[in-house]
Write a protein that holds these residues in place. Structure first.
Motif, PDB file in Angstrom:
ATOM      1  N   UNK A  31       0.825  -1.208   0.000  1.00  0.00           N
ATOM      2  CA  UNK A  31       0.000   0.000   0.000  1.00  0.00           C
ATOM      3  C   UNK A  31       0.864   1.265   0.000  1.00  0.00           C
ATOM      4  N   UNK A  32       1.962   1.240   0.746  1.00  0.00           N
ATOM      5  CA  UNK A  32       2.858   2.393   0.791  1.00  0.00           C
ATOM      6  C   UNK A  32       3.491   2.639  -0.571  1.00  0.00           C
ATOM      7  N   UNK A  33       3.911   1.584  -1.230  1.00  0.00           N
ATOM      8  CA  UNK A  33       4.514   1.718  -2.550  1.00  0.00           C
ATOM      9  C   UNK A  33       3.490   2.198  -3.577  1.00  0.00           C
ATOM     10  N   UNK A  34       2.279   1.663  -3.517  1.00  0.00           N
ATOM     11  CA  UNK A  34       1.216   2.100  -4.435  1.00  0.00           C
ATOM     12  C   UNK A  34       0.888   3.575  -4.231  1.00  0.00           C
ATOM     13  N   UNK A  35       0.806   4.003  -2.979  1.00  0.00           N
ATOM     14  CA  UNK A  35       0.502   5.403  -2.685  1.00  0.00           C
ATOM     15  C   UNK A  35       1.628   6.316  -3.187  1.00  0.00           C
ATOM     16  N   UNK A  37       3.693   5.715  -5.668  1.00  0.00           N
ATOM     17  CA  UNK A  37       3.641   5.755  -7.135  1.00  0.00           C
ATOM     18  C   UNK A  37       2.524   6.668  -7.625  1.00  0.00           C
ATOM     19  N   UNK A  38       1.368   6.607  -6.963  1.00  0.00           N
ATOM     20  CA  UNK A  38       0.258   7.485  -7.340  1.00  0.00           C
ATOM     21  C   UNK A  38       0.637   8.957  -7.134  1.00  0.00           C
ATOM     22  N   UNK A  39       1.238   9.255  -6.006  1.00  0.00           N
ATOM     23  CA  UNK A  39       1.637  10.635  -5.720  1.00  0.00           C
ATOM     24  C   UNK A  39       2.680  11.112  -6.731  1.00  0.00           C
ATOM     25  N   UNK A  40       3.640  10.268  -7.048  1.00  0.00           N
ATOM     26  CA  UNK A  40       4.672  10.623  -8.026  1.00  0.00           C
ATOM     27  C   UNK A  40       4.044  10.873  -9.389  1.00  0.00           C
ATOM     28  N   UNK A  41       3.133  10.005  -9.781  1.00  0.00           N
ATOM     29  CA  UNK A  41       2.462  10.133 -11.074  1.00  0.00           C
ATOM     30  C   UNK A  41       1.608  11.395 -11.147  1.00  0.00           C
TER      31      UNK A  41
END
Length: 67
Positions: A31-35, A37-41
């Protein structure tokens, strides 16, 4: 949403950052990695090979009034 298992390698220091972030936000590594990546994107654009933070939409609407 379907979930798929992926596998990749992280350096020890990057894994430590991932663990620290997951613990700080009380979430799993996934979940931390997904969040992140979303923020970076959402927050960054690629300009000539350099990642640049996007100007917030509310700041863009102010135009020249911000000077």
């Amino acid at each position: 949403m379907s979930k798929k298992i992926i596998s990749f390698r992280l350096a020890e220091d990057d894994l430590a950052i991932l663990d620290e972030t997951a613990q700080r936000f009380n979430m799993s590594r996934s979940d931390a990695l997904s969040a992140a990546l979303r923020a970076f994107n959402n927050d960054y654009v690629n300009e000539n090979g350099t990642f640049v933070r996007r100007t917030p939409w509310w700041l863009q609407t102010l135009g020249d009034d911000t000077k």
